[in-house]
Design a protein around this motif. Structure first.
Motif, PDB file in Angstrom:
ATOM      1  N   LEU A 286       0.714  -0.819  -0.101  1.00  0.00           N
ATOM      2  CA  LEU A 286       0.311   0.122  -0.042  1.00  0.00           C
ATOM      3  C   LEU A 286       0.776   1.257  -0.128  1.00  0.00           C
ATOM      4  N   PHE A 287       1.803   1.148   0.765  1.00  0.00           N
ATOM      5  CA  PHE A 287       2.961   2.838   1.199  1.00  0.00           C
ATOM      6  C   PHE A 287       3.408   2.817  -1.073  1.00  0.00           C
TER       7      PHE A 287
ATOM      8  N   THR B  91       2.718   1.877  -3.251  1.00  0.00           N
ATOM      9  CA  THR B  91       1.340   1.806  -4.576  1.00  0.00           C
ATOM     10  C   THR B  91       0.581   3.291  -4.557  1.00  0.00           C
ATOM     11  N   GLY B  92       0.952   4.014  -3.043  1.00  0.00           N
ATOM     12  CA  GLY B  92       0.614   5.264  -3.037  1.00  0.00           C
ATOM     13  C   GLY B  92       1.706   6.302  -3.555  1.00  0.00           C
TER      14      GLY B  92
ATOM     15  N   PHE C 155       1.775   5.987  -6.866  1.00  0.00           N
ATOM     16  CA  PHE C 155      -0.254   7.311  -7.719  1.00  0.00           C
ATOM     17  C   PHE C 155       0.546   8.893  -6.872  1.00  0.00           C
ATOM     18  N   ILE C 156       1.458   9.062  -5.728  1.00  0.00           N
ATOM     19  CA  ILE C 156       1.552  10.580  -5.586  1.00  0.00           C
ATOM     20  C   ILE C 156       2.186  11.048  -6.352  1.00  0.00           C
TER      21      ILE C 156
END
Length: 246
Positions: free
Chosen positions: A87-88, A90-91, A94-95
């Motif tokens: 999740l980290f 992936t963030g 995205f950012i």
């Protein structure tokens, strides 16, 4: 750490101390159409070979980071969503992907106005390096899931079917597709450059297909326990090196 103070001193004497104009700060933003370069090398042209005629930017030669790392990263996101590290990163992807698009999204202007020091930075496309970092780490997570090799095999197979189908559509309709793209994105480009670009696309399509098929074969052999994990890892690393070297 010993570089921090000299760096701050240099910044205070820099012409960027008072900040850049927004148009300067967002010059050479990543274009949305350039994202196709992730699955098709030099989709938007090759700067070195002078077919670089419909880029929004010329700071980053290519965002292509290999087809297998991208697919393994995607499999990590799909099959490992509950892991905090997945999740980290992936963030992170995205950012920083949003940041690399620059003035196309309001996020960059908000940071430009309110985040100290951000107005001194140029070329938003450079933020894509963090996207590649995230893809690289997630690719490691994805390729390490030998217990999910059957699901990953289906994911890779689905991709190659869609990809090969897209290639056939492009190949048999070049006479209509290429003039259409030329008219929209690069109407002033020389016909010789456009022809060279179209020819290179066919070769790159086939290369990506071959690399993906070789990856599918290795996953299949691992799933059927015909090869060891060590052989699988060596094979995948070799394919990635060959892909990026070409």
């Amino acid at each position: 750490l010993f570089q921090i103070l000299p760096f701050l001193e240099m910044v205070l004497h820099s012409t960027r101390t008072s900040g850049l104009k927004f148009s300067q700060a967002t010059s050479l933003s990543l274009g949305p159409h350039e994202l196709l370069n992730l699955v098709l090398p030099y989709w938007s042209g090759n700067f070195i070979e002078k077919s670089h005629f419909w880029f929004r930017q010329s700071w980053l030669e290519s965002i292509y980071c290999g087809i297998l790392p991208l697919l393994f990263a995607f499999s990590a996101i799909i099959f490992g969503r509950r892991k905090r590290m997945v999740l980290f990163f992936t963030g992170i992807i995205f950012i920083f992907l949003l940041l690399s698009l620059g003035n196309l999204l309001p996020l960059y202007q908000i940071l430009y106005q309110y985040l100290p020091g951000f107005s001194m930075i140029r070329y938003p496309v450079k933020f894509f390096s963090f996207v590649v970092l995230g893809i690289s780490v997630l690719a490691g997570f994805g390729s390490d899931r030998s217990d999910l090799s059957d699901k990953i095999l289906k994911l890779f197979s689905g991709f190659i079917l869609i990809y090969a189908g897209s290639f056939l559509v492009f190949f048999f309709n070049q006479q209509r597709i290429i003039p259409f793209l030329k008219g929209i994105y690069f109407p002033d480009a020389l016909d010789t450059n456009v022809s060279a670009w179209a020819d290179s696309l066919s070769g790159n399509f086939m290369l990506v297909c071959l690399i993906t098929l070789a990856g599918i074969l290795l996953i299949f052999l691992l799933f059927k326990e015909k090869i060891s994990t060590r052989i699988f890892n060596l094979g995948i690393i070799s394919l990635v090196l060959i892909d990026l070297f070409i």
